[in-house]
Design an enzyme around this catalytic site. Structure first.
Site, PDB file in Angstrom:
ATOM      1  N   HIS A 105      -4.921  33.568  30.998  1.00 20.34           N
ATOM      2  CA  HIS A 105      -4.646  34.993  31.396  1.00 20.34           C
ATOM      3  C   HIS A 105      -5.252  35.253  32.828  1.00 20.34           C
ATOM      4  O   HIS A 105      -4.482  36.090  33.699  1.00 20.34           O
ATOM      5  CB  HIS A 105      -4.871  35.716  30.418  1.00 20.34           C
ATOM      6  CG  HIS A 105      -4.554  37.287  30.379  1.00 20.34           C
ATOM      7  ND1 HIS A 105      -4.550  38.587  29.679  1.00 20.34           N
ATOM      8  CD2 HIS A 105      -4.073  38.007  31.688  1.00 20.34           C
ATOM      9  CE1 HIS A 105      -4.382  39.459  30.145  1.00 20.34           C
ATOM     10  NE2 HIS A 105      -3.855  39.305  31.535  1.00 20.34           N
ATOM     11  N   LEU A 146       4.194  34.154  30.918  1.00 15.47           N
ATOM     12  CA  LEU A 146       4.810  33.590  29.785  1.00 15.47           C
ATOM     13  C   LEU A 146       6.251  34.372  29.420  1.00 15.47           C
ATOM     14  O   LEU A 146       7.306  33.965  28.606  1.00 15.47           O
ATOM     15  CB  LEU A 146       3.825  33.862  28.426  1.00 15.47           C
ATOM     16  CG  LEU A 146       2.860  32.877  28.677  1.00 15.47           C
ATOM     17  CD1 LEU A 146       1.821  33.327  27.463  1.00 15.47           C
ATOM     18  CD2 LEU A 146       3.130  31.509  28.451  1.00 15.47           C
ATOM     19  N   GLN A 161      -3.123  39.039  39.284  1.00 15.05           N
ATOM     20  CA  GLN A 161      -4.394  38.769  38.931  1.00 15.05           C
ATOM     21  C   GLN A 161      -5.654  38.671  40.172  1.00 15.05           C
ATOM     22  O   GLN A 161      -6.772  38.695  39.939  1.00 15.05           O
ATOM     23  CB  GLN A 161      -4.421  37.358  38.350  1.00 15.05           C
ATOM     24  CG  GLN A 161      -3.821  37.351  36.976  1.00 15.05           C
ATOM     25  CD  GLN A 161      -4.571  38.109  35.923  1.00 15.05           C
ATOM     26  OE1 GLN A 161      -5.734  38.007  36.007  1.00 15.05           O
ATOM     27  NE2 GLN A 161      -4.088  39.060  35.173  1.00 15.05           N
ATOM     28  N   HIS A 165      -8.696  41.244  40.356  1.00 15.03           N
ATOM     29  CA  HIS A 165      -9.856  40.415  39.658  1.00 15.03           C
ATOM     30  C   HIS A 165     -10.718  39.460  40.850  1.00 15.03           C
ATOM     31  O   HIS A 165     -11.700  39.403  41.060  1.00 15.03           O
ATOM     32  CB  HIS A 165      -9.495  39.773  38.412  1.00 15.03           C
ATOM     33  CG  HIS A 165      -9.229  40.599  37.249  1.00 15.03           C
ATOM     34  ND1 HIS A 165      -9.720  41.488  36.525  1.00 15.03           N
ATOM     35  CD2 HIS A 165      -7.920  40.621  36.685  1.00 15.03           C
ATOM     36  CE1 HIS A 165      -9.297  42.194  35.688  1.00 15.03           C
ATOM     37  NE2 HIS A 165      -8.028  41.719  35.685  1.00 15.03           N
TER      38      HIS A 165
END
Length: 268
Positions: A105, A146, A161, A165
Site C-alpha cells: 500500500h 487494486l 503515495q 509520503h
C-alpha cells in the site's frame, strides 16, 4: 780503556766524519710532512647553513569533507501491506483480485506521536527517467492499484503515495521506491502465515492474537500492527504494517494500538 774497545771507537769516528761531508736530499715533489687540512671558512649570518633543508612543497589541498546527510523529518519507517481479497470486498476491483499475495500500500515515514509527516516537499516524479531506474514490472506486480484494470491509473496511485509520503523520506523518487521493494522482499508475509497453518480461504476464523504472534515471530520478535475490515458481519484480515528504522535495515516494534481486529477474523 781496554784494547778491545779501540776498533769500535775508530769505526764510530769514521762514520761521524762521513756524515759531515755528505747531505741528504728528498726526491722532487716529496714531503715528509702531512699537508695541513685547510680549515672551513667561517659562515656569516647571511650564508646558508650547510644543514639547511629546503621546505617540502605543499601538496594539493585535501578535498572538502562530504556534506552532512539531510536530517530526516521522521522517526521511523512503516511499510503497509494489503491483502487484496479483503480490499476488494469493499472496493470495486477486477474479478478475481489481481494477486494472491500481500501487495504494497505504501512506505510511510512516521513519527511516534502526531503530527505525522505528509506533503513535505514539492518534488515530483520525473516519469521520463523514472522507468529506467525503477522496475515498472515490479511496481505493477507488487504495488498495483487494486481497484482498476486501467494501468495509467497506477501512475496516479504511485504519484499520490510519493506526494503524501515519499516527499518526507529525504530521498529522491527512485531511491524511495527501490527502498520500499528492498523492505518488502525481506519477509514474505503470506509464507510466514502459511508456515503456521494460517491458510487464506479457510472456512473457520483464526484468532487475531495468533496472526499477530505469527507475524511477530516471523520478523524476529518485533511487534507489527494488524488491521481488519468488517464486511457483512464478518471481520477479515486487511492490512499488516511493519516498522523499521529510518534506513529500512532493521525491524523495530511498532507503536500501539497493535491489533485493530476483534478476537476472531477470517483470512479470505
Amino acid at each position: 780503556m781496554s784494547l778491545n774497545m779501540i776498533p769500535i771507537i775508530i769505526i764510530f769516528v769514521g762514520l761521524l766524519l762521513a756524515s759531515s761531508s755528505c747531505s741528504y736530499s728528498t726526491p722532487n715533489n716529496t714531503s715528509y710532512y702531512k699537508t695541513p687540512t685547510p680549515t672551513s671558512p667561517s659562515l656569516s649570518h647571511d650564508s646558508p647553513s650547510p644543514y639547511h633543508f629546503p621546505l617540502l612543497k605543499k601538496g594539493k589541498k585535501k578535498p572538502p569533507p562530504p556534506p552532512q546527510p539531510i536530517v530526516t523529518p521522521f522517526e521511523y519507517l512503516k511499510i503497509v501491506q494489503t491483502w487484496p481479497t479483503t480490499f476488494c470486498k469493499v472496493n470495486k476491483c477486477i474479478n478475481p483480485p489481481p494477486t494472491t499475495w500481500f501487495t504494497i500500500h505504501g512506505l510511510w515515514p512516521s513519527n511516534y506521536s502526531d503530527p505525522q509527516p505528509r506533503l513535505c516537499t514539492k518534488e515530483k516524479i520525473d516519469w521520463s527517467t523514472f522507468s529506467s531506474l525503477v522496475s515498472m514490472t515490479d511496481l505493477r506486480k507488487y504495488w498495483p492499484r487494486l481497484d482498476t484494470a486501467v494501468r495509467n491509473d497506477d501512475l496516479f496511485f504511485w504519484s499520490e503515495q510519493w506526494d503524501n509520503h515519499g516527499t518526507c523520506s529525504s530521498m529522491h523518487p527512485p531511491d524511495f521506491f527501490n527502498l520500499a521493494f528492498k523492505i518488502y522482499h525481506k519477509k514474505e508475509l503470506k509464507t510466514i502465515l502459511q508456515n503456521e497453518g494460517i491458510i487464506p480461504g479457510g472456512i473457520k476464523p483464526e484468532t487475531s492474537q495468533k496472526i499477530f504472534d505469527t507475524i511477530e515471530t516471523g520478523i524476529g520478535g518485533f511487534k507489527p500492527q494488524i488491521e481488519c475490515l468488517r464486511v457483512q458481519n464478518k471481520d477479515y484480515l486487511y492490512q499488516i504494517k511493519l516498522c523499521l528504522d529510518k534506513t529500512g535495515d532493521k525491524y523495530k516494534d511498532c507503536p500501539g494500538p497493535l491489533i485493530k481486529c476483534p478476537m476472531d477474523v477470517y483470512f479470505p
